[in-house]
Design a protein around this motif. Structure first.
Motif, PDB file in Angstrom:
ATOM      1  N   ASP A   1       0.684  -1.179  -0.002  1.00  0.00           N
ATOM      2  CA  ASP A   1      -0.133  -0.103   0.073  1.00  0.00           C
ATOM      3  C   ASP A   1       0.981   1.285   0.220  1.00  0.00           C
ATOM      4  O   ASP A   1       1.882   1.498   0.556  1.00  0.00           O
ATOM      5  N   SER A   2       0.295   2.293  -0.547  1.00  0.00           N
ATOM      6  CA  SER A   2       1.002   3.489  -0.669  1.00  0.00           C
ATOM      7  C   SER A   2       0.188   4.606  -1.083  1.00  0.00           C
ATOM      8  O   SER A   2      -1.169   4.242  -1.436  1.00  0.00           O
ATOM      9  N   PRO A   3       0.402   5.999  -0.985  1.00  0.00           N
ATOM     10  CA  PRO A   3      -0.752   7.037  -1.505  1.00  0.00           C
ATOM     11  C   PRO A   3      -1.063   6.655  -3.014  1.00  0.00           C
ATOM     12  O   PRO A   3      -2.369   7.161  -3.218  1.00  0.00           O
ATOM     13  N   SER A   4      -0.398   6.102  -3.934  1.00  0.00           N
ATOM     14  CA  SER A   4      -0.693   5.868  -5.306  1.00  0.00           C
ATOM     15  C   SER A   4      -1.501   4.524  -5.770  1.00  0.00           C
ATOM     16  O   SER A   4      -1.777   4.516  -6.616  1.00  0.00           O
ATOM     17  N   VAL A   5      -0.978   3.515  -4.833  1.00  0.00           N
ATOM     18  CA  VAL A   5      -1.411   2.286  -5.553  1.00  0.00           C
ATOM     19  C   VAL A   5      -1.341   1.147  -4.200  1.00  0.00           C
ATOM     20  O   VAL A   5      -0.742   1.399  -3.040  1.00  0.00           O
ATOM     21  N   SER A   6      -2.057   0.181  -4.350  1.00  0.00           N
ATOM     22  CA  SER A   6      -2.181  -0.846  -3.401  1.00  0.00           C
ATOM     23  C   SER A   6      -2.019  -2.251  -4.242  1.00  0.00           C
ATOM     24  O   SER A   6      -2.116  -2.164  -5.644  1.00  0.00           O
ATOM     25  N   GLY A   7      -1.668  -3.118  -3.893  1.00  0.00           N
ATOM     26  CA  GLY A   7      -1.213  -4.439  -4.638  1.00  0.00           C
ATOM     27  C   GLY A   7      -1.211  -5.592  -3.700  1.00  0.00           C
ATOM     28  O   GLY A   7      -0.997  -5.764  -2.301  1.00  0.00           O
ATOM     29  N   ALA A   8      -1.227  -6.769  -4.584  1.00  0.00           N
ATOM     30  CA  ALA A   8      -0.943  -8.220  -3.880  1.00  0.00           C
ATOM     31  C   ALA A   8       0.186  -8.886  -4.517  1.00  0.00           C
ATOM     32  O   ALA A   8       0.205  -8.753  -5.819  1.00  0.00           O
ATOM     33  N   TYR A   9       0.688  -9.568  -3.793  1.00  0.00           N
ATOM     34  CA  TYR A   9       2.164 -10.113  -4.141  1.00  0.00           C
ATOM     35  C   TYR A   9       2.173 -11.610  -3.837  1.00  0.00           C
ATOM     36  O   TYR A   9       1.655 -11.892  -2.607  1.00  0.00           O
ATOM     37  N   ARG A  10       2.452 -12.335  -4.638  1.00  0.00           N
ATOM     38  CA  ARG A  10       2.693 -13.829  -4.375  1.00  0.00           C
ATOM     39  C   ARG A  10       4.170 -14.271  -4.820  1.00  0.00           C
ATOM     40  O   ARG A  10       4.546 -14.139  -5.727  1.00  0.00           O
ATOM     41  N   MET A  11       4.856 -14.701  -3.801  1.00  0.00           N
ATOM     42  CA  MET A  11       6.478 -14.860  -3.949  1.00  0.00           C
ATOM     43  C   MET A  11       6.921 -16.404  -3.622  1.00  0.00           C
ATOM     44  O   MET A  11       6.870 -16.726  -2.377  1.00  0.00           O
TER      45      MET A  11
ATOM     46  N   PHE B   1      -4.411   1.049  -8.991  1.00  0.00           N
ATOM     47  CA  PHE B   1      -4.004   2.351  -8.822  1.00  0.00           C
ATOM     48  C   PHE B   1      -4.916   3.199  -8.464  1.00  0.00           C
ATOM     49  O   PHE B   1      -6.043   3.247  -8.948  1.00  0.00           O
ATOM     50  N   ARG B   2      -4.842   3.992  -7.300  1.00  0.00           N
ATOM     51  CA  ARG B   2      -5.976   5.070  -6.856  1.00  0.00           C
ATOM     52  C   ARG B   2      -5.329   6.511  -7.369  1.00  0.00           C
ATOM     53  O   ARG B   2      -6.087   7.116  -7.365  1.00  0.00           O
ATOM     54  N   ASP B   3      -4.343   6.524  -7.747  1.00  0.00           N
ATOM     55  CA  ASP B   3      -3.769   7.542  -8.800  1.00  0.00           C
ATOM     56  C   ASP B   3      -2.818   7.291  -9.715  1.00  0.00           C
ATOM     57  O   ASP B   3      -2.171   6.397  -9.756  1.00  0.00           O
ATOM     58  N   GLY B   4      -2.569   8.309 -10.583  1.00  0.00           N
ATOM     59  CA  GLY B   4      -1.468   8.185 -11.545  1.00  0.00           C
ATOM     60  C   GLY B   4      -0.176   8.430 -11.039  1.00  0.00           C
ATOM     61  O   GLY B   4       0.077   9.065  -9.905  1.00  0.00           O
ATOM     62  N   VAL B   5       0.892   7.765 -11.702  1.00  0.00           N
ATOM     63  CA  VAL B   5       2.084   8.064 -11.423  1.00  0.00           C
ATOM     64  C   VAL B   5       3.059   8.387 -12.646  1.00  0.00           C
ATOM     65  O   VAL B   5       2.648   8.155 -13.590  1.00  0.00           O
ATOM     66  N   ASP B   6       4.174   9.158 -12.153  1.00  0.00           N
ATOM     67  CA  ASP B   6       4.895   9.632 -13.398  1.00  0.00           C
ATOM     68  C   ASP B   6       5.998   8.678 -14.060  1.00  0.00           C
ATOM     69  O   ASP B   6       6.325   8.686 -14.982  1.00  0.00           O
ATOM     70  N   ARG B   7       6.414   7.858 -12.843  1.00  0.00           N
ATOM     71  CA  ARG B   7       7.576   6.967 -13.330  1.00  0.00           C
ATOM     72  C   ARG B   7       7.105   5.601 -12.362  1.00  0.00           C
ATOM     73  O   ARG B   7       7.375   5.685 -11.215  1.00  0.00           O
ATOM     74  N   LEU B   8       7.013   4.571 -13.164  1.00  0.00           N
ATOM     75  CA  LEU B   8       6.569   3.263 -12.477  1.00  0.00           C
ATOM     76  C   LEU B   8       7.973   2.466 -12.462  1.00  0.00           C
ATOM     77  O   LEU B   8       8.413   2.122 -13.372  1.00  0.00           O
ATOM     78  N   GLY B   9       8.310   1.898 -11.339  1.00  0.00           N
ATOM     79  CA  GLY B   9       9.387   0.808 -11.400  1.00  0.00           C
ATOM     80  C   GLY B   9       8.952  -0.421 -11.008  1.00  0.00           C
ATOM     81  O   GLY B   9       8.755  -0.875  -9.823  1.00  0.00           O
ATOM     82  N   ILE B  10       8.842  -1.506 -12.022  1.00  0.00           N
ATOM     83  CA  ILE B  10       8.377  -2.722 -11.749  1.00  0.00           C
ATOM     84  C   ILE B  10       9.738  -3.480 -11.349  1.00  0.00           C
ATOM     85  O   ILE B  10      10.785  -3.595 -12.206  1.00  0.00           O
TER      86      ILE B  10
END
Length: 526
Positions: free
Chosen positions: A222-232, A252-261
């Motif tokens: 979780d963060s201001p711009s995005v929430s996510g689920a991960y399986r590792m 994404f609850r908001d847009g981002v300018d640079r996304l790092g996958i």
């Protein structure tokens, strides 16, 4: 960016209660019923639905409780808080232990055990930890939560993976030596605005039913711009390193300018390429020395790392890359001379996409540093299309923490990049000229001489390669050295070079070099 100093020491202390049968001595506190939450149904789909619901609501900053006490649990106080071995949680055969909160790890995470499709929260209790009588942690209540967790080896003496702080995690690789870190996600890294650091807020640990997989970790991000689920799905291969298969679903609850996958974070201070940048007694100091890429078309690329005088971002456009990673290629102890933290044993990490990543760019962010305690290198995949509010993006990939990239190659690899003064000894040295020397090593070069190969050097318009030449390195059959000078006063100079046979067939990977002539000129004068 804050870097853990002495990470092995910091990560050698804290742990939690056993939920499964184990051979260790009977636990002293884990049997208490109030140490575990009620069983709740669990699945990866349910975790993804939770992340989707979170993203549909405004972001809520987690509360930091007892900040005055946390301020007192500095590095020294934190190191003295040790998890009790007989409270270790056994997730199948994987022993898990937990980290205590402290000055640098202020936000608690929730940790759950998963068994037979149900999860139970492992509740914090101070009695899980050994701590000095005067430890500030004794002033905290029994509902504070943990800072993170680590997975131990069977003898409980060392761990092989740890999750601590934000969405950071790392393994000890092939030689049981920690180095670079990975993150779940990076947002706006290396930009003018402040970077956003998503954090894992919940972990779910499950015994794996898959052959060769030691443990499955699910995480809520979780963060201001995005929430996510991960399986590792994680596998520890003693002497070889670790493999982690990652599936991520991002909302994404908001847009981002640079996304790092699949972001990787490392440290590069100096090597043979910029030895002039430090007065340290060691010949080289770095966790990794280059960014390796295997493009969607199969081109192998090596980009040596830099320690620039400003933040520099480099992007390498691609479609469905076959892989990329931060590598520690130099494994010669003599080139480091550090018998305390062994930079020659630091792991490399290779990212291999296992889903359709589409168009985008491998992005490298290099920040200036004057010490080894700061991470100043970040590499990640930046998709061409940035997410819009309400959008879902899914990415799957395999991470290999090992001595080298798990890539079979027939071409020679870059084994050294050296930079020095241009010109020749005994003659006036041109102040605006820099000498480049690149070594390639591989079986494909054995038996060849300089006249058997062609050098291909691409430079910006207006810049020429001065007196390029290729020679064999004496006493090293299969190693060739490409040397040339460049004359430029630009802030940044990008170069591309490789060797081929006379028929044009590549003999080496593609070397992508970047130098900063003005930085070099400044260092010459100081």
């Amino acid at each position: 960016m804050f870097r853990l100093l002495g990470a092995t020491a910091l990560s050698c202390a804290f742990l939690a209660p056993p939920l499964h049968a184990q051979d260790a001595a009977a636990p002293t506190v884990a049997a208490a019923a109030d140490r575990f939450g009620d069983a709740q149904p669990f699945s990866f789909d349910a975790l993804a639905a939770k992340a989707r619901d979170l993203a549909a609501r405004p972001y809520s900053e987690p509360e930091v409780r007892h900040p005055d006490i946390l301020d007192q649990i500095d590095f020294t106080a934190h190191w003295k808080i040790r998890f009790k071995n007989d409270e270790t949680v056994k997730i199948g055969d994987a022993p898990a232990q937990f980290f205590h909160l402290g000055t640098y790890f202020r936000q608690p995470v929730r940790i759950f055990d998963v068994e037979d499709g149900a999860s139970r929260e492992i509740l914090y209790h101070r009695d899980y930890f050994e701590m000095p009588d005067d430890s500030p942690a004794r002033q905290m209540g029994d509902d504070m939560g943990f800072a993170g967790f680590r997975v131990m080896r069977p003898d409980l003496k060392t761990d092989w993976i740890s999750f601590l702080g934000g969405s950071y995690f790392r393994t000890d690789g092939f030689a049981r030596q920690y180095g670079l870190s990975a993150r779940g996600l990076a947002i706006d890294t290396g930009m003018a605005q402040a970077e956003e650091f998503p954090r894992f807020t919940e972990f779910y640990l499950e015994d794996s039913k898959e052959p060769g997989v030691d443990l499955v970790v699910y995480a809520l991000l979780d963060s201001p711009s995005v929430s996510g689920a991960y399986r590792m799905a994680m596998s520890n291969r003693n002497g070889l390193g670790q493999v982690i298969d990652v599936d991520s679903r991002l909302f994404f609850r908001d847009g981002v300018d640079r996304l790092g996958i699949a972001p990787l974070t490392s440290m590069f201070w100096f090597s043979e390429s910029n030895r002039f940048a430090s007065a340290d007694w060691r010949p080289e100091v770095h966790d990794t020395d280059g960014l390796m890429m295997l493009t969607g078309t199969g081109e192998e690329i090596w980009r040596p790392l830099n320690n620039p005088d400003r933040v520099v971002t480099s992007s390498f456009a691609d479609t469905n890359p076959r892989g990329f990673g931060l590598m520690q290629r130099d494994r010669n102890f003599e080139n480091y001379q550090d018998d305390g933290i062994f930079y020659d044993k630091r792991p490399s990490v290779w990212i291999e996409p296992t889903s359709d990543w589409g168009q985008g760019a491998v992005t490298l962010v290099e920040l200036p540093t004057n010490d080894e305690v700061y991470d100043n290198i970040v590499a990640f995949w930046n998709p061409a299309q940035m997410p819009e509010p309400g959008q879902e993006m899914d990415y799957s990939y395999r991470m290999t923490w090992a001595k080298d990239a798990p890539v079979t190659t027939t071409v020679a690899r870059t084994t050294a990049t050296r930079i020095g003064e241009g010109g020749y000894p005994g003659n006036p040295r041109p102040t605006d000229q820099v000498k480049m020397q690149i070594e390639f090593t591989g079986d494909i070069l054995k038996g060849l001489g300089g006249d058997d190969v062609e050098a291909h050097i691409d430079l910006p318009d207006g810049v020429e390669a001065i007196e390029p030449g290729v020679v064999n390195v004496v006493g090293k059959d299969g190693t060739m050295r490409l040397t040339f000078d460049v004359q430029s006063s630009a802030d940044t100079l990008d170069m591309r070079a490789f060797l081929s046979a006379k028929d044009g067939q590549p003999l080496t990977e593609t070397w992508l070099g970047q130098i900063h002539p003005q930085q070099i000129a400044y260092l010459r004068q100081h």
